[in-house]
Motif scaffolding. Sequence first.
Motif, PDB file in Angstrom:
ATOM      1  N   SER A 191     111.195  70.172  41.012  1.00 41.91           N
ATOM      2  CA  SER A 191     112.289  69.213  40.770  1.00 41.91           C
ATOM      3  C   SER A 191     111.772  68.154  39.801  1.00 41.91           C
ATOM      4  O   SER A 191     110.569  68.078  39.530  1.00 41.91           O
ATOM      5  CB  SER A 191     112.663  68.539  42.090  1.00 41.91           C
ATOM      6  OG  SER A 191     111.564  67.728  42.507  1.00 41.91           O
ATOM      7  N   GLU A 192     112.690  67.322  39.321  1.00 43.30           N
ATOM      8  CA  GLU A 192     112.281  66.267  38.393  1.00 43.30           C
ATOM      9  C   GLU A 192     111.245  65.353  39.043  1.00 43.30           C
ATOM     10  O   GLU A 192     110.214  65.037  38.433  1.00 43.30           O
ATOM     11  CB  GLU A 192     113.501  65.453  37.963  1.00 43.30           C
ATOM     12  CG  GLU A 192     113.165  64.461  36.857  1.00 43.30           C
ATOM     13  CD  GLU A 192     114.380  63.738  36.305  1.00 43.30           C
ATOM     14  OE1 GLU A 192     115.451  64.393  36.179  1.00 43.30           O
ATOM     15  OE2 GLU A 192     114.255  62.538  36.010  1.00 43.30           O
ATOM     16  N   GLN A 194     109.187  66.125  41.424  1.00 42.23           N
ATOM     17  CA  GLN A 194     107.926  66.872  41.567  1.00 42.23           C
ATOM     18  C   GLN A 194     107.199  66.938  40.227  1.00 42.23           C
ATOM     19  O   GLN A 194     105.980  66.789  40.146  1.00 42.23           O
ATOM     20  CB  GLN A 194     108.208  68.272  42.120  1.00 42.23           C
ATOM     21  CG  GLN A 194     108.616  68.262  43.599  1.00 42.23           C
ATOM     22  CD  GLN A 194     109.067  69.618  44.092  1.00 42.23           C
ATOM     23  OE1 GLN A 194     109.632  70.422  43.335  1.00 42.23           O
ATOM     24  NE2 GLN A 194     108.845  69.879  45.375  1.00 42.23           N
TER      25      GLN A 194
END
Length: 399
Positions: A191-192, A194
Amino acid sequence: SSWWRSVEPAPKDPILGVTEAFLADPSPDKVNVGVGAYRDDNGKPVVLECVREAERRIAGNQNMEYLPMGGSVKMVEETLKLAYGEDSEFIKDKRIAAVQALSGTGACRLFADFQKRFSPDSQIYIPVPTWANHHNIWRDAHVPQRTYHYYHPESKGLDFAALMDDVKNAPNGSFFLLHACAHNPTGVDPSEDQWREISYQIKVKGHFPFFDMAYQGFASGDPERDAKAIRIFLEDGHAIGIAQSYAKNMGLYGQRVGCLSVLCEDEKQAIAVKSQLQQLARPMYSNPPVHGALVVSTILGDPELKSLWLKEVKVMADRIIGMRTALRENLEKLGSPLSWKHITEQIGMFCYSGMTPEQVDQLTKEYHIYLTRNGRISMAGVTTGNVGYLANAINEVTK
Ligand SMILES: Cc1ncc(COP(=O)(O)O)c(CN[C@@](C)(CC(=O)O)C(=O)O)c1O
């Protein structure tokens, strides 16, 4: 004396070998969800309209002269804007060493050879799993490989904690291979948030991130959105390397058009690095092919053609996303006892189905369905015409 007598037949390529087997199968029911090449809803390869129009404009005017060793300057310029951003200060400050490459494979290999030559004791951390050819590329460049955790089989998602441990435990200044978007074969992307954590930790450790971006625009349908990971790393001040390809997002597969770029600290360094990349290319293929590069620069250099391309790449991405939903729904309608939500949660060309090699063999033997033995399904091969047949077969071998 025939010195070649000891040469053994090479093993079948795990990906391209599937296509060979598919082509050899006479069954009218056969389905190819092996190689990651886009097909339309009739299962036919597609040449984008923007490409056909570019070819019409080029026809008859193209010369056959050598390109410089670094390839088409215009194509490279346009390509860097896609990865680094239209208004990138790195482009303005001429800090990017970049050369045209023989598609994504060639860009990765040129980088691997550059890494070996100028960081001879380095190794590279490669995700588990990854595109099969990554291992061959860094092996043939004689760069030792390490692995880092990536896919979490139980959740069919990202093993983020283990990935972060591996980043933390690797020796400072290690090289890390990252898929910028649409991870092959898993379809699982960080994800962004992460990505932000990965970027932070890689910066703390002084690691060198090398992005293989083979699917920009193909994952979400929006090239800007698919470059998000790279933009996060750029904002965090990393030096990075990027391999770019037009095989999938512009459908130029066989034209072998790509680009290798390395973000340096200043223009002087970029000039030096570019000259060394050219030195590597010269004895390998001397200079890259002219036609595909001219198609790309014609499209990206013309606002009307570029906007047509952006529409067409979104159509391809959307068709695949639609097939993800259709395959999952068909499996659920069949009453499959397994969860198939990962089919719609994963992104890009591939679905990492979770099927075992034995189940894959059964799909091929009994249903003439061709896919790689790691259970990867190229969603581009799924159509409204074969999704029901595919779902039924998958249900039969997995229930
Ligand atoms: C992650 C990744 N990097 C680079 C490439 C190289 O593509 P290019 O050299 O054609 O630009 C591929 C293509 N992988 C495909 C789509 C085809 C292949 O195996 O070569 C695949 O089926 O995985 C890829 O999946």
